[in-house]
Design a protein around this motif. Structure first.
Motif, mmCIF file in Angstrom:
data_model
loop_
_atom_site.group_PDB
_atom_site.id
_atom_site.type_symbol
_atom_site.label_atom_id
_atom_site.label_comp_id
_atom_site.label_asym_id
_atom_site.label_seq_id
_atom_site.Cartn_x
_atom_site.Cartn_y
_atom_site.Cartn_z
ATOM 1 N N MET A 1 0.823 -1.194 0.000
ATOM 2 C CA MET A 1 0.000 0.000 0.000
ATOM 3 C C MET A 1 0.868 1.260 0.000
ATOM 4 S SD MET A 1 -3.159 -0.669 -0.236
ATOM 5 C CE MET A 1 -3.831 0.892 0.173
ATOM 6 N N GLU A 2 1.969 1.206 0.752
ATOM 7 C CA GLU A 2 2.830 2.392 0.820
ATOM 8 C C GLU A 2 3.395 2.753 -0.546
ATOM 9 O OE1 GLU A 2 6.040 2.444 3.557
ATOM 10 O OE2 GLU A 2 4.727 2.304 5.303
ATOM 11 N N ARG A 3 3.794 1.759 -1.306
ATOM 12 C CA ARG A 3 4.367 2.026 -2.634
ATOM 13 C C ARG A 3 3.335 2.664 -3.546
ATOM 14 N NH1 ARG A 3 7.107 -3.168 -4.850
ATOM 15 N NH2 ARG A 3 7.498 -1.745 -6.571
ATOM 16 N N LEU A 4 2.095 2.223 -3.446
ATOM 17 C CA LEU A 4 1.035 2.797 -4.267
ATOM 18 C C LEU A 4 0.780 4.250 -3.868
ATOM 19 C CD1 LEU A 4 -0.928 2.088 -6.527
ATOM 20 C CD2 LEU A 4 -2.533 1.315 -4.789
ATOM 21 N N ALA A 5 0.769 4.518 -2.581
ATOM 22 C CA ALA A 5 0.584 5.895 -2.107
ATOM 23 C C ALA A 5 1.771 6.770 -2.496
ATOM 24 C CB ALA A 5 0.375 5.911 -0.604
ATOM 25 N N PHE A 6 2.986 6.248 -2.396
ATOM 26 C CA PHE A 6 4.171 7.017 -2.793
ATOM 27 C C PHE A 6 4.159 7.329 -4.288
ATOM 28 C CE2 PHE A 6 6.738 5.135 0.933
ATOM 29 C CZ PHE A 6 6.363 6.180 1.752
ATOM 30 N N PHE A 7 3.714 6.362 -5.092
ATOM 31 C CA PHE A 7 3.611 6.592 -6.532
ATOM 32 C C PHE A 7 2.639 7.734 -6.813
ATOM 33 C CE2 PHE A 7 1.399 5.876 -10.551
ATOM 34 C CZ PHE A 7 2.461 5.954 -11.439
ATOM 35 N N SER A 8 1.498 7.721 -6.156
ATOM 36 C CA SER A 8 0.500 8.777 -6.344
ATOM 37 C C SER A 8 1.040 10.126 -5.890
ATOM 38 C CB SER A 8 -0.781 8.441 -5.578
ATOM 39 O OG SER A 8 -1.317 7.226 -6.063
ATOM 40 N N ASP A 9 1.789 10.141 -4.791
ATOM 41 C CA ASP A 9 2.409 11.379 -4.326
ATOM 42 C C ASP A 9 3.384 11.921 -5.369
ATOM 43 O OD1 ASP A 9 1.007 11.166 -1.973
ATOM 44 O OD2 ASP A 9 2.711 10.462 -0.789
ATOM 45 N N ALA A 10 4.135 11.024 -5.988
ATOM 46 C CA ALA A 10 5.089 11.449 -7.019
ATOM 47 C C ALA A 10 4.372 12.027 -8.230
ATOM 48 C CB ALA A 10 5.965 10.273 -7.436
ATOM 49 N N VAL A 11 3.271 11.431 -8.609
ATOM 50 C CA VAL A 11 2.493 11.944 -9.747
ATOM 51 C C VAL A 11 1.970 13.342 -9.436
ATOM 52 C CG1 VAL A 11 0.391 11.597 -11.097
ATOM 53 C CG2 VAL A 11 1.907 9.671 -10.653
ATOM 54 N N VAL A 12 1.489 13.551 -8.238
ATOM 55 C CA VAL A 12 1.004 14.876 -7.838
ATOM 56 C C VAL A 12 2.145 15.886 -7.850
ATOM 57 C CG1 VAL A 12 0.078 16.192 -5.888
ATOM 58 C CG2 VAL A 12 -0.969 14.031 -6.541
ATOM 59 N N ALA A 13 3.296 15.497 -7.339
ATOM 60 C CA ALA A 13 4.452 16.400 -7.328
ATOM 61 C C ALA A 13 4.860 16.792 -8.747
ATOM 62 C CB ALA A 13 5.618 15.741 -6.605
ATOM 63 N N ILE A 14 4.839 15.844 -9.663
ATOM 64 C CA ILE A 14 5.169 16.142 -11.060
ATOM 65 C C ILE A 14 4.131 17.072 -11.667
ATOM 66 C CG2 ILE A 14 5.363 15.121 -13.362
ATOM 67 C CD1 ILE A 14 6.640 12.669 -11.939
ATOM 68 N N ALA A 15 2.856 16.836 -11.385
ATOM 69 C CA ALA A 15 1.793 17.695 -11.930
ATOM 70 C C ALA A 15 1.957 19.133 -11.444
ATOM 71 C CB ALA A 15 0.425 17.142 -11.536
ATOM 72 N N ILE A 16 2.238 19.308 -10.177
ATOM 73 C CA ILE A 16 2.413 20.654 -9.634
ATOM 74 C C ILE A 16 3.664 21.312 -10.218
ATOM 75 C CG2 ILE A 16 2.908 21.927 -7.509
ATOM 76 C CD1 ILE A 16 0.950 20.014 -6.101
ATOM 77 N N THR A 17 4.705 20.538 -10.421
ATOM 78 C CA THR A 17 5.923 21.070 -11.045
ATOM 79 C C THR A 17 5.640 21.532 -12.460
ATOM 80 O OG1 THR A 17 7.304 19.630 -9.694
ATOM 81 C CG2 THR A 17 8.296 20.527 -11.693
ATOM 82 N N LEU A 18 4.862 20.751 -13.205
ATOM 83 C CA LEU A 18 4.529 21.133 -14.582
ATOM 84 C C LEU A 18 3.677 22.398 -14.634
ATOM 85 C CD1 LEU A 18 3.871 17.630 -16.175
ATOM 86 C CD2 LEU A 18 5.851 19.136 -16.499
#
Length: 83
Positions: A1-18
């Motif tokens: 579960m943690e890996r799935l949540a971390f992946f989603s956090d990374a996607v959000v971070a990339i979206a905000i960076t873009l």
């Protein structure tokens, strides 16, 4: 579960960076002009970035609330998370 949540956090971070990158490029010329001119010239982009940030943050917050209750993951949960 943690890996799935971390992946989603990374996607959000990339979206905000873009969202922020075009504004950072626009801000490079601020030294040549005034801040008020920058705000006037980029008002729509700043407003759009602000709205996008609020919407992405709300989805991210709700995603974390949902995953706090999850006890395990399935293939269906992974597919739904990717959506």
């Amino acid at each position: 579960m943690e890996r799935l949540a971390f992946f989603s956090d990374a996607v959000v971070a990339i979206a905000i960076t873009l969202i922020a990158l075009p504004l950072a490029d626009s801000a490079r010329g601020v030294a040549d002009s005034s801040t008020s001119k920058f705000l006037v010239d980029n008002g729509y982009a700043l407003t759009a970035a602000g709205i996008s940030f609020v919407v992405i943050s709300a989805f991210w917050r709700d995603h974390h609330r949902l995953f706090e209750r999850a006890t395990g993951y399935t293939a269906l949960l992974i597919r739904v998370n990717m959506l």
